[in-house]
Design an enzyme around this catalytic site. Structure first.
Site, PDB file in Angstrom:
ATOM      1  N   GLY A  40       0.864  -1.170   0.000  1.00  0.00           N
ATOM      2  CA  GLY A  40       0.000   0.000   0.000  1.00  0.00           C
ATOM      3  C   GLY A  40       0.894   1.211   0.000  1.00  0.00           C
ATOM      4  N   HIS A  41       0.419   2.339  -0.529  1.00  0.00           N
ATOM      5  CA  HIS A  41       1.270   3.527  -0.565  1.00  0.00           C
ATOM      6  C   HIS A  41       1.404   4.089   0.851  1.00  0.00           C
ATOM      7  CE1 HIS A  41      -2.039   6.382  -0.057  1.00  0.00           C
ATOM      8  NE2 HIS A  41      -2.738   5.447  -0.663  1.00  0.00           N
ATOM      9  N   ASN A  42       2.302   5.075   1.006  1.00  0.00           N
ATOM     10  CA  ASN A  42       2.468   5.674   2.331  1.00  0.00           C
ATOM     11  C   ASN A  42       1.141   6.254   2.805  1.00  0.00           C
ATOM     12  OD1 ASN A  42       5.135   5.020   2.149  1.00  0.00           O
ATOM     13  ND2 ASN A  42       5.828   7.087   1.628  1.00  0.00           N
ATOM     14  N   GLY A  43       0.748   5.887   4.009  1.00  0.00           N
ATOM     15  CA  GLY A  43      -0.501   6.419   4.540  1.00  0.00           C
ATOM     16  C   GLY A  43      -1.690   5.515   4.259  1.00  0.00           C
ATOM     17  N   SER A  44      -1.450   4.301   3.753  1.00  0.00           N
ATOM     18  CA  SER A  44      -2.560   3.405   3.452  1.00  0.00           C
ATOM     19  C   SER A  44      -3.007   2.636   4.696  1.00  0.00           C
ATOM     20  CB  SER A  44      -2.155   2.419   2.366  1.00  0.00           C
ATOM     21  OG  SER A  44      -1.050   1.659   2.815  1.00  0.00           O
ATOM     22  N   GLY A  45      -2.260   2.776   5.768  1.00  0.00           N
ATOM     23  CA  GLY A  45      -2.630   2.107   7.015  1.00  0.00           C
ATOM     24  C   GLY A  45      -1.801   0.872   7.290  1.00  0.00           C
ATOM     25  N   SER A  47       1.404   0.540   8.164  1.00  0.00           N
ATOM     26  CA  SER A  47       2.236   0.577   9.369  1.00  0.00           C
ATOM     27  C   SER A  47       1.396   0.536  10.635  1.00  0.00           C
ATOM     28  CB  SER A  47       3.127   1.809   9.366  1.00  0.00           C
ATOM     29  OG  SER A  47       4.308   1.523   8.655  1.00  0.00           O
ATOM     30  N   GLU A 166       8.426  -2.430   6.675  1.00  0.00           N
ATOM     31  CA  GLU A 166       9.249  -1.669   5.725  1.00  0.00           C
ATOM     32  C   GLU A 166      10.721  -1.761   6.071  1.00  0.00           C
ATOM     33  OE1 GLU A 166       7.902   1.970   4.064  1.00  0.00           O
ATOM     34  OE2 GLU A 166       6.024   1.873   5.157  1.00  0.00           O
TER      35      GLU A 166
END
Lengths: 279, 264, 289
Positions: A40-45, A47, A166
């Protein structure tokens, strides 16, 4: 059907003071021994989800069960012993002043007796190929080496699951390769479950299964072949697709015959040759 | 900066390197007291010879050690001058107008500068021959009895070891940020004091922001790795007190006795 | 403005027990307007080299000629600001350099240091913020309230605001997601072309080197090992492998195809489109025969 080692049911989560859900009605299972990639891209949840699996966040609604322990305050330490986590920044998870001290840190926390500890530190460093660096200080190590030490620290506790959040995104290609090779090797040696949260295609395409997260929800789930078939859709989500998929797409536009979507270059080269040139 | 020796550790093989950190800490503590026994040429001579012996045993290049003293040489010189001009004892040696220099002043100045120099040399030896983490272990172990007095010994030791772990990282970071700002036209080295103080802001703020971020991430990582305070923790590093450690302390007692005998 | 490195050597902590040789005998020229990629592994000396390009480091041997200034070993130069104004450097993780209360002030920091009037600096900030893909309202926000990717863009705008003639980029896309990576690289490339900037890109990504660079330098163990056009260097994958470097996926695919088919395409392809084109041509040749 293998038993599920993690199950997540209709989980919702918001960061304190936020109105937007970081995770919205997420449900997924992880089978024992599988390699699952979450992209998922950064901010997709992604993490946020990783942190929840380690009891660093608790769901607002829904249930999470890990190794038969429900995610609750009273079991959080049991869960952490069974699910080891490797974070993104190699520097900010290195606690010890030397390699061996760092590997020992988790063991010390869990009250492992000294003699066992000495053995496990050596054995774990041996397994990640860092035994020669016992007394090295972290600032003399490369990013890839630090991450391998972090992995040694995780496996020293003999966990069932290893979660890479990541873990390769700040590394150079060589470091990335080192880390992935190490994890693959460990997984072969014993029945580890691996969850890797990533936007590295190489990492994702080698997984048994991929889950695509978008805006806090599960967008798609499937084998790498199935997921990368989405091609344009993934690119719209800010993700990338592996080179062979991209090339196949363009070649088809030029009237080449490419039967299916290959993820490995080798297969595509063979297909390209046999169905288009060798006639 | 690069020539600084304070707080630096030189990993060599020597009898001094191999001592238990507790022995070295107690030794230094004792030495600081014993130094004050010296009060004449003979006793200072004994003390100087003893210090040279320690340096010899540590296998540390004396030239490196002395070049590292450069930053403090001025303080020592200043102490010397202060005594020369302010002590009015013994015979008058020079009398140039208002400047009167007495024999007692020269002696006092020389002794006190020497004492200062020896203290610095011996304490530098501690950090040069003992890895910071060993010093921390030694301190933790020596302070352990104070746990009963509710002194958070484990937490203090952990804090110290984490700081030690992150000093090089933050130094690198400082260097990087400084260079990034210089590349954007910052000037850290010239201009009036007021300007220079202002110039540090672009360095300090990013440094703080990043240190906080690191601290936050580190705390999360520590928790994920099962850290929940000192309770029920075992220790990976164990200290071993050996015969040579006791011998080192006996040597210090012998020195004290010699000085007691030699002092006037 | 040309930049020239002449037999440059640099040692860290020279004259102490901690001395370490970083680069030696490095000579090359960066002609005005070129897009140069510097590739090599971590520790190959790439970062040391770029710090010589705006006199952040002074060589311990040899000299660096930056336009009309000469920075040589052993000679302390004064007033290096004129050099630094012309050479803008985007360091790795540049978001770490942000410090002002607002994005606008941060972008203006560089230009104001170099004597640009505040009004002009603000004007530059306004035009740059959209160029790096952010909206104007971001200008009045605190940089620390932005996401990591946005902070990166603000930091880049802060360097561009100095309007340098030479742009040095040290892994500018490290840690970004694929979309962010592509957007930022495309932006640099547009700038390079529109303003005739010399651009030096330090990268691990052979893909980026292939896509954007006119010239390429391969560093290994502190020395320049290879120099040439990406197309030429990538046609000899074995030589790059000797330095632990790979070739772009496109090139690797082409070599695999050539090995299997025994055919040789007319040129080493650097983009996926080129490869498709060459393959189509080869196929057509086969059919015509």
């Amino acid at each position: 059907m293998k038993e599920n080692i993690i199950s997540i049911n209709h989980v919702h989560f918001r960061y304190p003071g936020q109105t937007v859900y970081a995770l919205k009605d997420v449900s997924l299972n992880v089978a024992k021994g599988e390699w699952l990639a979450i992209v998922g891209h950064n901010g997709s949840g992604k993490s946020t989800l990783a942190k929840m699996l380690n009891g660093l966040h608790y769901p607002e609604e829904g249930q999470v069960t890990i190794c038969n322990f429900p995610l609750k305050d009273e079991f959080v330490w049991d869960i952490r012993r069974r699910l080891g986590m490797v974070f993104q920044n190699p520097d900010n998870q290195f606690v010890g002043t030397t390699v061996q001290d760092d590997v020992a840190f988790g063991l010390e926390n869990n009250g492992i007796p000294h003699e066992v500890m000495v053995e496990r530190v050596k054995a774990s460093l041996q397994r990640v190929g860092m035994l020669d660096f016992l007394n090295q200080e972290p600032h003399h190590l490369s990013g890839g080496q630090k991450q391998r030490v972090a992995i040694a620290g995780v496996i020293a506790l003999q966990p069932d699951i290893i979660l890479l959040d990541e873990a390769t995104s700040m590394l150079d290609p060589r470091g990335r390769e080192e880390v992935l090779r190490t994890v693959r090797q460990l997984k072969e040696e014993q029945d580890l479950t691996v969850i890797s949260i990533t936007h590295d295609l190489e990492e994702a395409s080698r997984a048994d299964r991929i889950i695509v997260l978008n805006k806090g929800s599960v967008y798609r789930e499937g084998t790498p072949e199935e997921i990368f078939q989405l091609n344009e859709e993934l690119i719209k989500l800010g993700l990338d697709v592996p080179f062979p998929v991209k090339l196949s797409e363009i070649l088809r536009l030029q009237d080449f015959e490419i039967a299916s979507n290959y993820l490995s270059e080798e297969e595509l080269v063979r297909e390209l040759w046999t169905s288009n040139f060798k006639k | 900066m690069e020539k600084m020796i304070f707080g630096r550790y030189l990993p060599l093989q020597s009898p001094v390197h191999e001592l238990d950190p507790r022995a070295k800490l107690l030794f230094i503590f004792g030495f600081v007291i014993v130094v004050f026994l010296a009060n004449n040429i003979l006793s200072y001579g004994i003390l100087a010879v003893f210090t040279l012996l320690c340096i010899y045993l540590s296998r540390i290049n004396i030239r490196f050690l002395l070049s590292g003293l450069k930053p403090v040489i001025w303080i020592i010189a200043f102490t010397f001058l202060l005594h020369i001009f302010l002590t009015k004892e013994g015979d008058l040696l020079f009398n140039i107008g208002f400047l009167k220099i007495y024999e007692g002043g020269v002696r006092q100045g020389a002794f006190i500068s020497l004492r200062f120099l020896l203290l610095i040399l011996v304490t530098s030896l501690l950090t040069l021959t003992t890895s910071p983490i060993s010093i921390t272990d030694g301190l933790e172990s020596l302070l352990n009895p104070f746990k009963k007095l509710k002194l958070p010994v484990h937490e203090l030791a952990l804090m110290m070891s984490i700081s030690l772990r992150f000093i090089p990282t933050l130094m690198d970071e400082t260097d990087k940020i400084m260079k990034a700002q210089i590349a954007r036209g910052a000037d850290f080295s010239s201009g009036p004091i007021k300007e220079r103080v202002k110039a540090v802001v672009p360095l300090l703020i990013p440094l703080f922001v990043s240190a906080f971020k690191r601290a936050e991430e580190l705390a999360v990582a520590m928790e994920a790795r099962g850290y929940r305070g000192g309770e029920g923790r075992t220790k990976y590093r164990l200290l071993h007190w050996q015969g040579k450690d006791s011998a080192a302390l006996v040597l210090l007692l012998v020195l004290a006795a010699l000085l007691w005998w030699a002092r006037s | 403005m040309d930049i020239q490195l002449q037999e440059v050597e640099y040692r860290y902590a020279a004259g102490t027990p901690f001395e370490r040789l970083a680069i030696e005998d490095v000579s090359f020229t960066i002609p005005e307007g070129v897009f140069l990629a510097v590739v090599g592994h971590t520790g190959s000396g790439k970062s040391t080299i770029i710090q010589h390009l705006n006199a952040l480091l002074r060589p311990t041997k040899g000299q660096v000629v930056i336009g009309d200034r000469v920075i040589s070993a052993g000679k302390k130069e004064k007033n290096l600001k004129s050099v630094r104004k012309k050479v803008g450097t985007v360091f790795q993780f540049p978001e770490h350099q942000l410090f002002e209360e607002t994005v606008e002030k941060d972008i203006c920091y560089g230009p104001i240091n170099f004597g640009i009037p505040e009004e002009e600096a603000k004007k530059r900030a306004r035009s740059l913020i959209s160029q790096v893909g952010l909206s104007e309202e971001v200008l009045q926000k605190s940089p620390f309230d932005l996401s990591g990717g946005q902070m990166r863009r603000v930091a880049i705008a802060g360097v561009l605001a100095m309007e340098p003639e030479v742009l040095v980029l040290d892994e500018p896309t490290a840690g970004l997601d694929p979309r962010g990576r592509k957007e930022i690289m495309d932006m640099f490339y547009t700038l390079h072309q529109e303003h005739g900037l010399s651009t030096i890109l330090v990268t691990h990504s052979m893909e980026d080197a292939a896509l954007y660079a006119d010239e390429m330098i391969v560093m290994h163990k502190g020395r320049v090992q290879k120099q040439g056009k990406p197309r030429d260097l990538f046609s000899q994958p074995d030589e790059l492998a000797a330095f632990g470097l790979s070739v772009p996926e496109v090139v690797r695919f082409q070599h695999r195809f050539e090995a299997l088919s025994g055919m040789k395409l007319d040129r080493t392809c650097l983009t996926i489109e080129e490869l498709a084109e060459e393959l189509a041509r080869a196929k057509k040749r086969g059919e015509d025969r």
